[in-house]
Design a protein around this motif. Sequence first.
Motif, PDB file in Angstrom:
ATOM      1  N   GLU A 175       0.831  -1.217   0.000  1.00 25.80           N
ATOM      2  CA  GLU A 175       0.000   0.000   0.000  1.00 25.80           C
ATOM      3  C   GLU A 175       0.854   1.252   0.000  1.00 25.80           C
ATOM      4  OE1 GLU A 175      -2.561  -0.373   3.374  1.00 25.80           O
ATOM      5  OE2 GLU A 175      -3.818  -1.859   2.328  1.00 25.80           O
ATOM      6  N   ASP A 176       2.095   1.134   0.501  1.00 21.87           N
ATOM      7  CA  ASP A 176       3.002   2.285   0.540  1.00 21.87           C
ATOM      8  C   ASP A 176       3.701   2.503  -0.795  1.00 21.87           C
ATOM      9  OD1 ASP A 176       4.564   0.046   0.491  1.00 21.87           O
ATOM     10  OD2 ASP A 176       5.701   0.470   2.315  1.00 21.87           O
ATOM     11  N   GLY A 177       3.330   1.745  -1.832  1.00 19.67           N
ATOM     12  CA  GLY A 177       3.921   1.932  -3.153  1.00 19.67           C
ATOM     13  C   GLY A 177       5.232   1.187  -3.350  1.00 19.67           C
ATOM     14  N   ARG A 178       5.715   0.506  -2.322  1.00 23.19           N
ATOM     15  CA  ARG A 178       6.920  -0.313  -2.458  1.00 23.19           C
ATOM     16  C   ARG A 178       6.538  -1.734  -2.796  1.00 23.19           C
ATOM     17  NH1 ARG A 178      11.951   1.289  -1.091  1.00 23.19           N
ATOM     18  NH2 ARG A 178      13.033  -0.680  -0.723  1.00 23.19           N
ATOM     19  N   TYR A 179       7.417  -2.438  -3.471  1.00 20.97           N
ATOM     20  CA  TYR A 179       7.204  -3.860  -3.719  1.00 20.97           C
ATOM     21  C   TYR A 179       7.798  -4.662  -2.561  1.00 20.97           C
ATOM     22  CZ  TYR A 179       6.127  -2.384  -8.466  1.00 20.97           C
ATOM     23  OH  TYR A 179       5.567  -1.776  -9.557  1.00 20.97           O
ATOM     24  N   TYR A 180       7.131  -5.756  -2.242  1.00 21.53           N
ATOM     25  CA  TYR A 180       7.636  -6.646  -1.193  1.00 21.53           C
ATOM     26  C   TYR A 180       7.671  -8.066  -1.725  1.00 21.53           C
ATOM     27  CZ  TYR A 180       7.114  -2.775   1.993  1.00 21.53           C
ATOM     28  OH  TYR A 180       7.265  -1.557   2.611  1.00 21.53           O
ATOM     29  N   CYS A 181       8.488  -8.885  -1.128  1.00 22.22           N
ATOM     30  CA  CYS A 181       8.422 -10.309  -1.455  1.00 22.22           C
ATOM     31  C   CYS A 181       8.850 -11.151  -0.266  1.00 22.22           C
ATOM     32  CB  CYS A 181       9.220 -10.594  -2.722  1.00 22.22           C
ATOM     33  SG  CYS A 181      10.694 -11.506  -2.561  1.00 22.22           S
ATOM     34  N   VAL A 182       8.206 -12.323  -0.143  1.00 30.40           N
ATOM     35  CA  VAL A 182       8.607 -13.304   0.861  1.00 30.40           C
ATOM     36  C   VAL A 182       9.223 -14.492   0.134  1.00 30.40           C
ATOM     37  CG1 VAL A 182       7.069 -12.789   2.808  1.00 30.40           C
ATOM     38  CG2 VAL A 182       6.187 -14.116   0.880  1.00 30.40           C
ATOM     39  N   ALA A 183      10.200 -15.137   0.778  1.00 26.29           N
ATOM     40  CA  ALA A 183      10.817 -16.321   0.180  1.00 26.29           C
ATOM     41  C   ALA A 183      11.041 -17.356   1.279  1.00 26.29           C
ATOM     42  CB  ALA A 183      12.143 -15.954  -0.488  1.00 26.29           C
ATOM     43  N   GLY A 184      11.016 -18.630   0.887  1.00 18.54           N
ATOM     44  CA  GLY A 184      11.266 -19.712   1.832  1.00 18.54           C
ATOM     45  C   GLY A 184      12.764 -19.923   2.002  1.00 18.54           C
ATOM     46  N   GLY A 188      21.012 -23.744   8.720  1.00 21.61           N
ATOM     47  CA  GLY A 188      21.905 -24.855   8.395  1.00 21.61           C
ATOM     48  C   GLY A 188      21.359 -26.199   8.877  1.00 21.61           C
ATOM     49  N   ASP A 189      20.603 -26.190   9.986  1.00 16.42           N
ATOM     50  CA  ASP A 189      20.047 -27.456  10.465  1.00 16.42           C
ATOM     51  C   ASP A 189      18.611 -27.654   9.965  1.00 16.42           C
ATOM     52  OD1 ASP A 189      18.979 -25.491  12.008  1.00 16.42           O
ATOM     53  OD2 ASP A 189      19.452 -26.402  13.946  1.00 16.42           O
ATOM     54  N   LYS A 190      18.296 -27.009   8.835  1.00 13.88           N
ATOM     55  CA  LYS A 190      17.037 -27.283   8.125  1.00 13.88           C
ATOM     56  C   LYS A 190      15.785 -26.812   8.837  1.00 13.88           C
ATOM     57  CE  LYS A 190      17.734 -29.706   4.178  1.00 13.88           C
ATOM     58  NZ  LYS A 190      17.016 -29.491   2.941  1.00 13.88           N
ATOM     59  N   ASP A 191      15.904 -25.794   9.665  1.00 18.99           N
ATOM     60  CA  ASP A 191      14.711 -25.278  10.324  1.00 18.99           C
ATOM     61  C   ASP A 191      14.160 -24.117   9.482  1.00 18.99           C
ATOM     62  OD1 ASP A 191      12.861 -25.398  12.382  1.00 18.99           O
ATOM     63  OD2 ASP A 191      13.859 -23.795  13.503  1.00 18.99           O
ATOM     64  N   GLY A 192      12.898 -24.223   9.096  1.00 16.84           N
ATOM     65  CA  GLY A 192      12.304 -23.270   8.150  1.00 16.84           C
ATOM     66  C   GLY A 192      12.212 -21.846   8.660  1.00 16.84           C
ATOM     67  N   GLN A 193      12.310 -20.904   7.733  1.00 15.40           N
ATOM     68  CA  GLN A 193      12.053 -19.499   8.055  1.00 15.40           C
ATOM     69  C   GLN A 193      11.604 -18.787   6.782  1.00 15.40           C
ATOM     70  OE1 GLN A 193      15.733 -18.129   9.752  1.00 15.40           O
ATOM     71  NE2 GLN A 193      16.898 -18.271   7.851  1.00 15.40           N
ATOM     72  N   ILE A 194      10.852 -17.703   6.973  1.00 16.67           N
ATOM     73  CA  ILE A 194      10.363 -16.931   5.836  1.00 16.67           C
ATOM     74  C   ILE A 194      11.051 -15.569   5.866  1.00 16.67           C
ATOM     75  CG2 ILE A 194       8.340 -15.912   4.730  1.00 16.67           C
ATOM     76  CD1 ILE A 194       8.370 -19.031   4.779  1.00 16.67           C
ATOM     77  N   LEU A 195      11.679 -15.235   4.733  1.00 15.13           N
ATOM     78  CA  LEU A 195      12.441 -13.986   4.643  1.00 15.13           C
ATOM     79  C   LEU A 195      11.629 -12.938   3.897  1.00 15.13           C
ATOM     80  CD1 LEU A 195      15.875 -15.562   3.606  1.00 15.13           C
ATOM     81  CD2 LEU A 195      14.931 -15.215   5.919  1.00 15.13           C
ATOM     82  N   LEU A 196      11.826 -11.689   4.290  1.00 11.39           N
ATOM     83  CA  LEU A 196      11.111 -10.571   3.662  1.00 11.39           C
ATOM     84  C   LEU A 196      12.110  -9.654   2.944  1.00 11.39           C
ATOM     85  CD1 LEU A 196       8.293  -9.049   3.479  1.00 11.39           C
ATOM     86  CD2 LEU A 196       9.141  -7.671   5.383  1.00 11.39           C
ATOM     87  N   TYR A 197      11.747  -9.250   1.732  1.00 10.17           N
ATOM     88  CA  TYR A 197      12.567  -8.335   0.929  1.00 10.17           C
ATOM     89  C   TYR A 197      11.693  -7.184   0.454  1.00 10.17           C
ATOM     90  CZ  TYR A 197      15.802 -12.184   1.048  1.00 10.17           C
ATOM     91  OH  TYR A 197      16.643 -13.160   1.494  1.00 10.17           O
ATOM     92  N   SER A 198      12.334  -6.078   0.062  1.00  5.00           N
ATOM     93  CA  SER A 198      11.546  -4.981  -0.512  1.00  5.00           C
ATOM     94  C   SER A 198      12.302  -4.351  -1.665  1.00  5.00           C
ATOM     95  CB  SER A 198      11.216  -3.938   0.559  1.00  5.00           C
ATOM     96  OG  SER A 198      12.319  -3.082   0.758  1.00  5.00           O
ATOM     97  N   SER A 199      11.558  -3.576  -2.472  1.00  3.43           N
ATOM     98  CA  SER A 199      12.143  -2.982  -3.668  1.00  3.43           C
ATOM     99  C   SER A 199      11.350  -1.743  -4.062  1.00  3.43           C
ATOM    100  CB  SER A 199      12.097  -4.019  -4.802  1.00  3.43           C
ATOM    101  OG  SER A 199      12.320  -3.408  -6.043  1.00  3.43           O
ATOM    102  N   ALA A 200      12.054  -0.715  -4.553  1.00  2.00           N
ATOM    103  CA  ALA A 200      11.352   0.497  -4.992  1.00  2.00           C
ATOM    104  C   ALA A 200      10.765   0.299  -6.385  1.00  2.00           C
ATOM    105  CB  ALA A 200      12.319   1.681  -4.992  1.00  2.00           C
TER     106      ALA A 200
END
Length: 495
Positions: A175-184, A188-200
Amino acid sequence: MASQTLREARKYEEMAEAQIPQEARPAFHLSPRAGWMNDPNGFSWYQGMYHMFYQYHPYSSYWGPMHWGHAVSRDLLHWEYLPAALAPDMPYDKDGCFSGSALELADGRQMLMYTGVLHEPQPDGSFHEIQTQCIALGDGRDYEKLPENPVLTEKALPEGGSRYDFRDPKAWLGEDGRYYCVAGNCTGDKDGQILLYSSADGLHWQYEGILAKNNGRFGRMWECPDFFELDGKHVLLTSPQDMLPRGFEYHNGNGTLCLIGSYEKEGHVFTEEHDQSIDYGIDFYAPQTVLTPDGRRVMIGWMQNWDTCNMRSQPKTWFGQMSLPRELSVREGRLYQKPVRELEELRRNKVEYHGVKVAGEALRLAGIEGRTVDMELEIAPAQGRELYRKFAVRFAQDQERHTAISFRPHESILKIDRKFSGSRRAIIHQRRSLVRHEGGALRLRIVLDRFSAEVFVWDGEQVLTATIDTPLSADGISFYADGEAVLDVVKYDLM
Ligand code: FRU
């Protein structure tokens, strides 16, 4: 200009598609143009059409070097194939174009963001997959990969984040006009996490932080995330690998997870409040959502299960289907799913019965049969009688075969069972789910499309999905009760 690899795939799929008869495919669920399909990718609205891309190996009905298949639709039910969109043809993605998403950039181009896979040889002769995020831009049919690819590499990982498991970017315009993305990703020990990125601009991306962490709770690596606001809450969908069962909520293997919570946009803090499975059946994975022009959040998943997809009863010319598109909502900390309302346009030949007594023998009702069916059932206990012990509906039925949905009110368990569907493999054939009922009263909606069944419980409070292989000549539907139950049924053919 399309690469040689992409041109070959496009030529091949056109030839192979012509050899698959229409009746050998589902009628309104998307299947691959040729060969193999897995995850939905790039589910989006662009230039007046829904676009669906998918993980695609056109050359065989088994997983192989991943391409992106492509189809478009106006109603999410009738799909038209377009030529394959991506092929593994660059140094950074030569071992596969893995899952990702699509959106429209400010200049009107359609952006595909996907995972490029490259096999890195190891000293012992084995190899590791290096996964990076890449972009291709196009016009809704042909796409050019960015010269700057990959746009996100291991440099954009948090400390300890694995460069071998870093995939499935889902991008959106904030909504703020920026692009966002999440990635899986995982540690190292295979425990999942979701990462957040942004872009103008949608092309240059920066790391923002870790949006969610598994901390050993739900399986290991988390694949195919999606993140959106819905009904005043924030929803994170992901598909964890290697789950252990937890009661009737989560099952063994690769499953689905919905986390509902609140989100502070400033510091990008997601606070989890509720967790649940997305689907309680056998075949559902890696779902992705789109926001429709009229503001609905619609989800489609891969209607398959990784652990059984290579166990076939007979050879296949194509393999893999998408689920029904499902409208999502959140109520009291729960995710609800309903078939998209467009499905109602396909309804024909209404047949209804009210107050039918079901007791003992399998009951057939005139006009209730078929393999492309939308059927609503209200099951109730018989007045003044002992609560029935079991109620079952059987479908895709003939003398030898059937698939069943059965409900035992004393245990509150709804079961889908396809062991008599004609399968010759020793795979998972049934799954049980704990459901709510009101003194034996239960509401179900069952949608059949030739080779699948999707069961919506209480208007979408829970869904159980399973594929079947049964020949189409088995089109009977019957009802059974151990004890006495009363049934209302409304049934339509779907055309
Ligand atoms: C999920 C998945 C994704 C990956 C793709 C590869 O089903 O494993 O994580 O991008 O399939 O085909």
